[in-house]
Design a protein around this motif. Structure first.
Motif, PDB file in Angstrom:
ATOM      1  N   GLU A 139     -24.062 -37.404   6.439  1.00 17.77           N
ATOM      2  CA  GLU A 139     -24.693 -36.404   6.440  1.00 17.77           C
ATOM      3  C   GLU A 139     -24.512 -35.497   8.190  1.00 17.77           C
ATOM      4  O   GLU A 139     -24.769 -36.526   8.923  1.00 17.77           O
ATOM      5  CB  GLU A 139     -25.927 -36.060   6.536  1.00 17.77           C
ATOM      6  N   GLN A 158     -26.734 -32.711   9.719  1.00 18.85           N
ATOM      7  CA  GLN A 158     -27.283 -31.857   9.915  1.00 18.85           C
ATOM      8  C   GLN A 158     -27.313 -30.889  11.329  1.00 18.85           C
ATOM      9  O   GLN A 158     -26.967 -29.770  11.127  1.00 18.85           O
ATOM     10  CB  GLN A 158     -27.965 -32.349   9.857  1.00 18.85           C
ATOM     11  N   SER A 172     -20.985 -30.936  -0.244  1.00 22.56           N
ATOM     12  CA  SER A 172     -22.072 -29.658  -0.359  1.00 22.56           C
ATOM     13  C   SER A 172     -21.815 -29.217   1.036  1.00 22.56           C
ATOM     14  O   SER A 172     -22.673 -29.497   1.894  1.00 22.56           O
ATOM     15  CB  SER A 172     -23.730 -30.698  -0.294  1.00 22.56           C
ATOM     16  N   GLN A 229     -25.895 -28.668   2.098  1.00 22.74           N
ATOM     17  CA  GLN A 229     -26.546 -29.621   2.240  1.00 22.74           C
ATOM     18  C   GLN A 229     -26.072 -30.718   3.684  1.00 22.74           C
ATOM     19  O   GLN A 229     -26.767 -31.346   4.087  1.00 22.74           O
ATOM     20  CB  GLN A 229     -27.332 -30.597   1.638  1.00 22.74           C
ATOM     21  N   GLN A 272     -23.077 -32.450   3.634  1.00 22.72           N
ATOM     22  CA  GLN A 272     -22.957 -33.784   2.827  1.00 22.72           C
ATOM     23  C   GLN A 272     -22.128 -34.171   2.598  1.00 22.72           C
ATOM     24  O   GLN A 272     -20.861 -32.865   2.249  1.00 22.72           O
ATOM     25  CB  GLN A 272     -24.196 -34.436   2.170  1.00 22.72           C
TER      26      GLN A 272
END
Length: 294
Positions: free
Chosen positions: A41, A43, A92, A95, A97
Motif C-alpha cells: 500500500e 497511500q 487497486s 486504494q 494497493q
C-alpha cells in the motif's frame, strides 16, 4: 535490507519532503502447497498511482535481494529465472494497493518479499512480508500482558507476548495515538519451553509523574492484532526483588540453566572416565613392569 529501508526513509527528509515507505501486509505468511497473497500500500504517493512502476523483490535469508517482477502500465513483467505462471499481480487504483499472489507455494519460495517504487532520485522499499513454507500452521500469542515496576523517579512497563508461531511479530508503543520511540527497548524473540513457540518482550520507561498517562503496547502477528493498555486492572506489578528483565525471561533462563547443568555433568562424567582410565593404565603398567622383572 532493513538498513537500506532506514537510509531511504532518512534520505527522503533530506530532500525537503516526507515520503512514507510502502506498507506491506501481512507481516508474515505461513503456507505450504497453497497460494500466498500479500499487499503493498502506497497511500502517500503524490503521483498518479496507475502511472507508477511497482517492483517486487525476493530476498532469501543470507542472500542479496533479487527483482522478481515489475508492473508498468497494467502489465507485469517477470524476470528470467522465475516461472511466469506462478505469479499474479493486481492493482487497486482507489486504494493505492498492489497485490502479489504466489501460486502453489513450494519450499523454494521461502523468503522475504519487498515491494518498491522510485521517483527520479530515490527508491522506496516496503516494510516486507516474510513467507514461511511449513506444514505447521501459524498460531497467535497464547498470552499477552503488561508488567510494571516503579524505581525511584521512573516507571518501567514490560509488554510480554508469549507462545506464538511463526516468530515474526511487530511490537510498538503508543501514547495518544502517536508512536513512542524514546526510552523503548525491544528484546529479541526466544524459544519457549515447547518447540516452535516463541515469546518476546518490549520495555517502555517513563518518568514517575506520567503514571496517570495511558500508554498502549500494540503488536501485530500473522494471526492476531491486539493492543494492551497500561491503565487497566490486569497490569501486574513485578516483584521488587527481581529485575523486570528476569520476570519474563524465566523460560529462556531455564533452558540455559538446564544446558549448563548438562555440560557440567558431562564434564564430570568425562573426568571420572579419564581418572578410571588413568588407574587402569597404572595397574596395567605396574603388572607389565612386574612381569618383565619376573
Amino acid at each position: 535490507m532493513l538498513l537500506l529501508v532506514a537510509l531511504v526513509a532518512t534520505a527522503s527528509w533530506s530532500y525537503g519532503f516526507a515520503q512514507e515507505i510502502p506498507m506491506q501486509s501481512p507481516i508474515s505468511i505461513t503456507k505450504f502447497q497453497k497460494s500466498a497473497r500479500m499487499t503493498c500500500e502506497i497511500q502517500t504517493l503524490q503521483e498518479n498511482f496507475d502511472d507508477t512502476v511497482i517492483h517486487w523483490y525476493k530476498q532469501k535469508e543470507g542472500e542479496a535481494p533479487q527483482r522478481l517482477l515489475f508492473v508498468s502500465g497494467g502489465k507485469a513483467t517477470i524476470e528470467s529465472g522465475f516461472q511466469t505462471n506462478r505469479y499474479l499481480v493486481e492493482r487497486s487504483s482507489v486504494q493505492k494497493q498492489c497485490f502479489l499472489t504466489i501460486k502453489d507455494v513450494i519450499p523454494g519460495d521461502a523468503a522475504t518479499y519487498y515491494c518498491a517504487y522510485w521517483d527520479p532520485r530515490i527508491k522506496y522499499f516496503g516494510t516486507g512480508t516474510k513467507l514461511i513454507v511449513s506444514e505447521k500452521g501459524s498460531s497467535p500469542p497464547a498470552n499477552s500482558e503488561i508488567l510494571q515496576k516503579k524505581h525511584e523517579n521512573q516507571i518501567t512497563y514490560v509488554c510480554l507476548i508469549e507462545k506464538f508461531y511463526p516468530e515474526v511479530i511487530r511490537v510498538t508503543w503508543t501514547e495518544d495515538k502517536k508512536e513512542v520511540t524514546d526510552n523503548v527497548v525491544k528484546g529479541d524473540t526466544w524459544l519457549s519451553t515447547k518447540e516452535d513457540e516463541y515469546s518476546i518482550a518490549s520495555w517502555l520507561t517513563v518518568p514517575a509523574e506520567n503514571e496517570d498517562k495511558k500508554y498502549y503496547c500494540k503488536y501485530e502477528h500473522e494471526k492476531e492484532k491486539a493492543s494492551l493498555s497500561t491503565q487497566v486492572n490486569s497490569v501486574k506489578t513485578a516483584p521488587q526483588e527481581e529485575d523486570c528483565r528476569t520476570v519474563f525471561n524465566k523460560d529462556q533462563l531455564m533452558h540455559r540453566t538446564a544446558y549448563l547443568i548438562y555440560i557440567i555433568l558431562l564434564l564430570k562424567s568425562s573426568m571420572y572416565y579419564l581418572i578410571i582410565l588413568f588407574f587402569i593404565y597404572r595397574v596395567w603398567a605396574s603388572t607389565k613392569h612386574q612381569g618383565k622383572r619376573a
